[in-house]
Design a protein around this motif. Sequence first.
Motif, mmCIF file in Angstrom:
data_model
loop_
_atom_site.group_PDB
_atom_site.id
_atom_site.type_symbol
_atom_site.label_atom_id
_atom_site.label_comp_id
_atom_site.label_asym_id
_atom_site.label_seq_id
_atom_site.Cartn_x
_atom_site.Cartn_y
_atom_site.Cartn_z
ATOM 1 N N ASP A 118 -52.264 51.257 11.876
ATOM 2 C CA ASP A 118 -52.247 51.158 10.422
ATOM 3 C C ASP A 118 -51.840 49.764 9.964
ATOM 4 O O ASP A 118 -52.431 49.204 9.019
ATOM 5 N N ALA A 119 -50.839 49.175 10.611
ATOM 6 C CA ALA A 119 -50.376 47.847 10.223
ATOM 7 C C ALA A 119 -51.440 46.792 10.504
ATOM 8 O O ALA A 119 -51.658 45.874 9.702
ATOM 9 N N VAL A 120 -52.115 46.916 11.637
ATOM 10 C CA VAL A 120 -53.178 45.974 11.977
ATOM 11 C C VAL A 120 -54.326 46.088 10.976
ATOM 12 O O VAL A 120 -54.847 45.086 10.479
ATOM 13 N N ALA A 121 -54.738 47.319 10.669
ATOM 14 C CA ALA A 121 -55.839 47.532 9.729
ATOM 15 C C ALA A 121 -55.519 46.935 8.368
ATOM 16 O O ALA A 121 -56.384 46.320 7.728
ATOM 17 N N ALA A 122 -54.285 47.085 7.914
ATOM 18 C CA ALA A 122 -53.889 46.530 6.622
ATOM 19 C C ALA A 122 -53.909 45.006 6.641
ATOM 20 O O ALA A 122 -54.303 44.355 5.669
ATOM 21 N N ALA A 123 -53.501 44.420 7.770
ATOM 22 C CA ALA A 123 -53.418 42.960 7.856
ATOM 23 C C ALA A 123 -54.790 42.298 7.867
ATOM 24 O O ALA A 123 -54.948 41.175 7.363
ATOM 25 N N VAL A 124 -55.806 42.955 8.436
ATOM 26 C CA VAL A 124 -57.128 42.333 8.579
ATOM 27 C C VAL A 124 -58.114 42.794 7.509
ATOM 28 O O VAL A 124 -59.269 42.371 7.520
ATOM 29 N N ALA A 125 -57.666 43.603 6.578
ATOM 30 C CA ALA A 125 -58.572 44.269 5.639
ATOM 31 C C ALA A 125 -59.481 43.302 4.880
ATOM 32 O O ALA A 125 -60.656 43.595 4.659
ATOM 33 N N ASP A 126 -58.964 42.141 4.457
ATOM 34 C CA ASP A 126 -59.763 41.214 3.656
ATOM 35 C C ASP A 126 -59.987 39.891 4.363
ATOM 36 O O ASP A 126 -60.247 38.864 3.723
ATOM 37 N N ALA A 127 -59.919 39.893 5.676
ATOM 38 C CA ALA A 127 -60.026 38.645 6.436
ATOM 39 C C ALA A 127 -61.477 38.277 6.717
ATOM 40 O O ALA A 127 -62.343 39.140 6.881
ATOM 41 N N ASP A 128 -61.730 36.973 6.776
ATOM 42 C CA ASP A 128 -63.009 36.452 7.244
ATOM 43 C C ASP A 128 -62.921 36.096 8.733
ATOM 44 O O ASP A 128 -63.886 36.259 9.472
ATOM 45 N N THR A 129 -61.758 35.589 9.135
ATOM 46 C CA THR A 129 -61.518 35.211 10.519
ATOM 47 C C THR A 129 -60.201 35.811 10.972
ATOM 48 O O THR A 129 -59.215 35.784 10.227
ATOM 49 N N VAL A 130 -60.173 36.338 12.186
ATOM 50 C CA VAL A 130 -58.933 36.834 12.786
ATOM 51 C C VAL A 130 -58.720 36.089 14.098
ATOM 52 O O VAL A 130 -59.649 35.957 14.907
ATOM 53 N N VAL A 131 -57.504 35.593 14.286
ATOM 54 C CA VAL A 131 -57.132 34.881 15.506
ATOM 55 C C VAL A 131 -56.055 35.682 16.228
ATOM 56 O O VAL A 131 -55.041 36.037 15.625
ATOM 57 N N ASN A 132 -56.289 35.950 17.501
ATOM 58 C CA ASN A 132 -55.271 36.621 18.307
ATOM 59 C C ASN A 132 -54.606 35.602 19.221
ATOM 60 O O ASN A 132 -55.170 35.190 20.232
ATOM 61 N N ALA A 133 -53.401 35.194 18.849
ATOM 62 C CA ALA A 133 -52.619 34.259 19.662
ATOM 63 C C ALA A 133 -51.346 34.926 20.170
ATOM 64 O O ALA A 133 -50.375 34.252 20.507
ATOM 65 N N VAL A 134 -51.360 36.259 20.214
ATOM 66 C CA VAL A 134 -50.193 36.999 20.703
ATOM 67 C C VAL A 134 -50.088 36.810 22.212
ATOM 68 O O VAL A 134 -51.083 36.927 22.935
ATOM 69 N N ARG A 149 -57.238 46.709 20.353
ATOM 70 C CA ARG A 149 -57.001 47.342 19.039
ATOM 71 C C ARG A 149 -57.307 46.350 17.911
ATOM 72 O O ARG A 149 -57.989 46.683 16.938
ATOM 73 N N LEU A 150 -56.791 45.139 18.034
ATOM 74 C CA LEU A 150 -57.000 44.142 16.986
ATOM 75 C C LEU A 150 -58.481 43.820 16.821
ATOM 76 O O LEU A 150 -58.994 43.748 15.697
ATOM 77 N N ALA A 151 -59.193 43.660 17.933
ATOM 78 C CA ALA A 151 -60.630 43.371 17.863
ATOM 79 C C ALA A 151 -61.400 44.532 17.248
ATOM 80 O O ALA A 151 -62.289 44.336 16.418
ATOM 81 N N ARG A 152 -61.050 45.749 17.649
ATOM 82 C CA ARG A 152 -61.763 46.929 17.140
ATOM 83 C C ARG A 152 -61.574 47.081 15.637
ATOM 84 O O ARG A 152 -62.541 47.290 14.885
ATOM 85 N N LEU A 153 -60.336 46.943 15.177
ATOM 86 C CA LEU A 153 -60.057 47.140 13.750
ATOM 87 C C LEU A 153 -60.582 45.974 12.919
ATOM 88 O O LEU A 153 -60.975 46.166 11.761
ATOM 89 N N ALA A 154 -60.600 44.772 13.495
ATOM 90 C CA ALA A 154 -61.186 43.645 12.785
ATOM 91 C C ALA A 154 -62.692 43.848 12.611
ATOM 92 O O ALA A 154 -63.251 43.603 11.531
ATOM 93 N N HIS A 155 -63.351 44.319 13.655
ATOM 94 C CA HIS A 155 -64.789 44.576 13.566
ATOM 95 C C HIS A 155 -65.071 45.687 12.565
ATOM 96 O O HIS A 155 -66.023 45.593 11.756
ATOM 97 N N ARG A 156 -64.258 46.720 12.583
ATOM 98 C CA ARG A 156 -64.442 47.829 11.643
ATOM 99 C C ARG A 156 -64.269 47.364 10.203
ATOM 100 O O ARG A 156 -64.940 47.874 9.288
ATOM 101 N N ALA A 157 -63.397 46.368 9.988
ATOM 102 C CA ALA A 157 -63.134 45.866 8.635
ATOM 103 C C ALA A 157 -64.200 44.883 8.158
ATOM 104 O O ALA A 157 -64.143 44.412 7.018
ATOM 105 N N GLY A 158 -65.158 44.556 9.012
ATOM 106 C CA GLY A 158 -66.214 43.632 8.617
ATOM 107 C C GLY A 158 -65.828 42.166 8.748
ATOM 108 O O GLY A 158 -66.465 41.298 8.131
ATOM 109 N N VAL A 159 -64.813 41.865 9.563
ATOM 110 C CA VAL A 159 -64.413 40.477 9.799
ATOM 111 C C VAL A 159 -65.577 39.727 10.452
ATOM 112 O O VAL A 159 -66.239 40.241 11.349
ATOM 113 N N GLU A 160 -65.815 38.491 9.985
ATOM 114 C CA GLU A 160 -66.966 37.724 10.478
ATOM 115 C C GLU A 160 -66.724 37.092 11.845
ATOM 116 O O GLU A 160 -67.618 37.050 12.686
ATOM 117 N N ARG A 161 -65.509 36.558 12.058
ATOM 118 C CA ARG A 161 -65.227 35.811 13.281
ATOM 119 C C ARG A 161 -63.930 36.301 13.908
ATOM 120 O O ARG A 161 -62.929 36.495 13.214
#
Length: 302
Positions: A57-73, A94-106
């Motif tokens: 839930d926290a990940v989905a909320a964080a990426v909801a309106d993103a164009d680009t997501v970077v995973n540097a964890v 998880r981060l990649a899956r939820l970013a893709h589901r949210a329509g993140v471009e990159r």
Amino acid sequence: MTAGRTVVFGGTGFLGRAIVRAMAARGDAVRVAARRPDAADVPPGVELQRADIQDDDAVAAAVADADTVVNAVSLYVEGGGLDFDGIHVEGATRLARLAHRAGVERFIHVSGIGVTGQSPSRYVRARARGEMGVNDAFPGATILHPSVLFGPHDSFLATLDDVTRLPIVPLFGHGETRLQPVHVEDVAAAVAGAAHTAEATGRVFELGGGEVLRYREIVRAVLSHRRRWRPLLPVPWSAWRGIAHVGKILSNPPLTIDQVLLMQADNIVSAEMATFADLGIEPRGLRASLSACLPGQGTSDL
């Protein structure tokens, strides 16, 4: 190509902070998603949001309106309820899956040189499975493989600075492992460049610094910079593994078996891989950067 809103997971770490600065300098709207955002030091205008990469839930909320997501964890030592699989495999996927589901471009995923599922290191094997999970969950993800990171206030050079104060400096084996240390700001520039370059989509980049050095050469460079003279003592790999095994009883071991295994393998860019050059970046070398990374000359004992 503009990145728009970029969300950086791991944006409070050594590399993550540099990525945030690089993205903000490009004029992007940047959000740092962190487990403990209250402790984060970010540039003015950067948004902070509480998010744990292990929480859907926290990940989905964080990426909801993103164009680009970077995973540097990153997680180098297990403990405190965190393990390699939870962070580098399940968390990254998880981060990649939820970013893709949210329509993140990159989606830009930071991993490391030498990642392979056949490695004797549990850390490296987890990284490899994490990359597979990211590629399955987010087709077209960009994967970055940096070598050993260095820069001001790092752990790599800071540790060597401390070690070279000893009367005799121990080497990993004979110190022949080849490394291509890369400046943290150059890797951050590569992340920002990949976010703004359409041709980076779906590619893997290996990011090594401007020079390849054997471990003993790096030790000697630090000694020279600090104007110290110390004899170098080769220490067998079996002894280092023994030290690491004994250290497992400590809550914060100074050396882990995975770190020993990593030091046994060369960590340099492969000839056939895309590199900094494909992003228009010329990386700096370690020796020319020592004055900025380890300011002051120290006490001469030559």
